[in-house]
Design a protein around this motif. Structure first.
Motif, PDB file in Angstrom:
ATOM      1  N   VAL A  16      92.807 -10.066  60.623  1.00  0.00           N
ATOM      2  CA  VAL A  16      92.618 -10.837  60.880  1.00  0.00           C
ATOM      3  C   VAL A  16      90.875 -10.944  60.265  1.00  0.00           C
ATOM      4  N   LEU A  17      90.458 -10.028  60.519  1.00  0.00           N
ATOM      5  CA  LEU A  17      88.971  -9.363  60.227  1.00  0.00           C
ATOM      6  C   LEU A  17      88.944  -8.833  58.861  1.00  0.00           C
ATOM      7  N   LEU A  18      89.479  -8.517  58.190  1.00  0.00           N
ATOM      8  CA  LEU A  18      89.918  -7.960  57.051  1.00  0.00           C
ATOM      9  C   LEU A  18      89.758  -8.992  56.568  1.00  0.00           C
ATOM     10  N   ASN A  19      90.124  -9.742  56.427  1.00  0.00           N
ATOM     11  CA  ASN A  19      90.825 -11.226  55.730  1.00  0.00           C
ATOM     12  C   ASN A  19      89.665 -11.997  55.592  1.00  0.00           C
ATOM     13  N   GLY A  20      88.945 -11.655  56.668  1.00  0.00           N
ATOM     14  CA  GLY A  20      87.604 -12.659  56.675  1.00  0.00           C
ATOM     15  C   GLY A  20      86.497 -12.203  55.855  1.00  0.00           C
ATOM     16  N   GLU A  22      86.399 -10.364  53.369  1.00  0.00           N
ATOM     17  CA  GLU A  22      86.583 -10.229  52.381  1.00  0.00           C
ATOM     18  C   GLU A  22      86.567 -12.007  51.549  1.00  0.00           C
ATOM     19  N   LYS A  23      86.798 -13.281  52.611  1.00  0.00           N
ATOM     20  CA  LYS A  23      86.605 -14.085  52.449  1.00  0.00           C
ATOM     21  C   LYS A  23      84.870 -14.810  52.310  1.00  0.00           C
ATOM     22  N   ILE A  24      84.490 -13.893  53.442  1.00  0.00           N
ATOM     23  CA  ILE A  24      83.398 -14.063  53.783  1.00  0.00           C
ATOM     24  C   ILE A  24      81.883 -13.829  52.269  1.00  0.00           C
ATOM     25  N   LEU A  25      82.217 -12.755  51.869  1.00  0.00           N
ATOM     26  CA  LEU A  25      81.231 -12.125  50.543  1.00  0.00           C
ATOM     27  C   LEU A  25      82.008 -12.477  49.237  1.00  0.00           C
ATOM     28  N   ASN A  26      82.774 -12.632  49.302  1.00  0.00           N
ATOM     29  CA  ASN A  26      83.733 -13.703  47.786  1.00  0.00           C
ATOM     30  C   ASN A  26      83.096 -14.918  47.853  1.00  0.00           C
ATOM     31  N   LEU A  27      82.737 -15.614  48.979  1.00  0.00           N
ATOM     32  CA  LEU A  27      82.075 -16.984  48.902  1.00  0.00           C
ATOM     33  C   LEU A  27      80.510 -17.029  48.858  1.00  0.00           C
ATOM     34  N   ALA A  28      79.917 -16.126  49.294  1.00  0.00           N
ATOM     35  CA  ALA A  28      78.939 -15.622  49.374  1.00  0.00           C
ATOM     36  C   ALA A  28      78.449 -15.407  47.785  1.00  0.00           C
ATOM     37  N   HIS A  29      78.570 -14.646  47.350  1.00  0.00           N
ATOM     38  CA  HIS A  29      78.892 -13.572  45.948  1.00  0.00           C
ATOM     39  C   HIS A  29      79.785 -13.720  44.766  1.00  0.00           C
ATOM     40  N   GLY A  30      81.051 -14.369  44.873  1.00  0.00           N
ATOM     41  CA  GLY A  30      81.814 -14.845  43.727  1.00  0.00           C
ATOM     42  C   GLY A  30      83.141 -14.366  43.953  1.00  0.00           C
ATOM     43  N   TYR A  33      83.897 -10.110  44.200  1.00  0.00           N
ATOM     44  CA  TYR A  33      82.599  -8.600  45.098  1.00  0.00           C
ATOM     45  C   TYR A  33      83.668  -8.619  46.274  1.00  0.00           C
ATOM     46  N   ALA A  34      83.966  -8.506  47.348  1.00  0.00           N
ATOM     47  CA  ALA A  34      84.817  -7.808  48.164  1.00  0.00           C
ATOM     48  C   ALA A  34      85.308  -6.754  47.519  1.00  0.00           C
ATOM     49  N   LYS A  35      85.833  -6.908  46.814  1.00  0.00           N
ATOM     50  CA  LYS A  35      87.189  -5.515  45.546  1.00  0.00           C
ATOM     51  C   LYS A  35      86.000  -5.014  45.388  1.00  0.00           C
ATOM     52  N   GLU A  36      85.135  -5.393  44.544  1.00  0.00           N
ATOM     53  CA  GLU A  36      83.686  -4.056  44.476  1.00  0.00           C
ATOM     54  C   GLU A  36      83.253  -3.840  45.237  1.00  0.00           C
ATOM     55  N   HIS A  37      83.152  -4.172  46.660  1.00  0.00           N
ATOM     56  CA  HIS A  37      82.012  -3.767  47.493  1.00  0.00           C
ATOM     57  C   HIS A  37      82.525  -3.256  48.830  1.00  0.00           C
ATOM     58  N   VAL A  45      83.366  -5.819  59.255  1.00  0.00           N
ATOM     59  CA  VAL A  45      84.855  -5.656  59.924  1.00  0.00           C
ATOM     60  C   VAL A  45      84.182  -4.659  60.782  1.00  0.00           C
ATOM     61  N   GLN A  46      83.566  -3.769  61.074  1.00  0.00           N
ATOM     62  CA  GLN A  46      83.492  -2.839  61.568  1.00  0.00           C
ATOM     63  C   GLN A  46      82.473  -3.454  63.015  1.00  0.00           C
ATOM     64  N   ALA A  47      81.344  -4.471  62.496  1.00  0.00           N
ATOM     65  CA  ALA A  47      80.385  -4.949  62.950  1.00  0.00           C
ATOM     66  C   ALA A  47      81.165  -5.890  63.788  1.00  0.00           C
ATOM     67  N   ALA A  48      82.129  -6.921  63.134  1.00  0.00           N
ATOM     68  CA  ALA A  48      83.171  -7.752  63.869  1.00  0.00           C
ATOM     69  C   ALA A  48      83.476  -7.768  65.138  1.00  0.00           C
ATOM     70  N   ALA A  49      84.071  -6.151  65.594  1.00  0.00           N
ATOM     71  CA  ALA A  49      85.169  -5.008  66.140  1.00  0.00           C
ATOM     72  C   ALA A  49      84.167  -4.807  67.050  1.00  0.00           C
ATOM     73  N   ILE A  50      82.751  -4.027  67.024  1.00  0.00           N
ATOM     74  CA  ILE A  50      82.285  -3.628  68.043  1.00  0.00           C
ATOM     75  C   ILE A  50      81.494  -4.561  68.847  1.00  0.00           C
ATOM     76  N   ASP A  51      80.813  -6.366  67.988  1.00  0.00           N
ATOM     77  CA  ASP A  51      80.272  -7.596  68.635  1.00  0.00           C
ATOM     78  C   ASP A  51      81.675  -8.032  69.329  1.00  0.00           C
ATOM     79  N   MET A  52      83.337  -7.854  69.042  1.00  0.00           N
ATOM     80  CA  MET A  52      83.935  -8.326  70.269  1.00  0.00           C
ATOM     81  C   MET A  52      84.594  -7.250  71.313  1.00  0.00           C
ATOM     82  N   LYS A  53      84.223  -6.195  71.486  1.00  0.00           N
ATOM     83  CA  LYS A  53      84.451  -5.086  72.144  1.00  0.00           C
ATOM     84  C   LYS A  53      82.885  -5.462  72.679  1.00  0.00           C
TER      85      LYS A  53
END
Length: 100
Positions: A16-20, A22-30, A33-37, A45-53
């Motif tokens: 879920v974090l991974l898909n989210g 990717e979607k955020i990056l692609n929406l923001a940058h085309g 973009y996520a696949k290229e970066h 994903v790491q920031a979201a996981a740390i925040d949730m924990k």
């Protein structure tokens, strides 16, 4: 023994974090973009996981702090619990080593 249910939940959550991310990056940058970066996807994903924990730990520490207060614990224990909760809530755990 390995808790297979917990492991499966963790894998689902990671997906879920991974898909989210990717979607955020692609929406923001085309699109694409996520696949290229992938490094940005990993960082999100790491920031979201740390925040949730951190939020989960803070919630449990709130419960601990409330339980200590109800048990008529010493002022020192309640104070330390409050400091930990405050530090985690502010995402500033660096000063916890000097608690008194």
């Amino acid at each position: 023994m390995i808790d297979k249910s917990a492991m499966l939940d963790s894998l689902k959550h990671a997906l879920v974090l991974l898909n989210g991310a990717e979607k955020i990056l692609n929406l923001a940058h085309g699109e694409g973009y996520a696949k290229e970066h992938p490094e940005l996807v990993a960082a999100i994903v790491q920031a979201a996981a740390i925040d949730m924990k951190t939020r989960a730990i803070a919630a449990k520490l709130d419960e601990l702090n409330a339980a200590l207060a109800k048990c008529d614990a010493t002022d020192a224990l309640v104070s330390i619990g409050s400091q930990i909760v405050d530090a985690i809530a502010l995402n500033d755990v660096g000063h916890l080593g000097g608690m008194q």
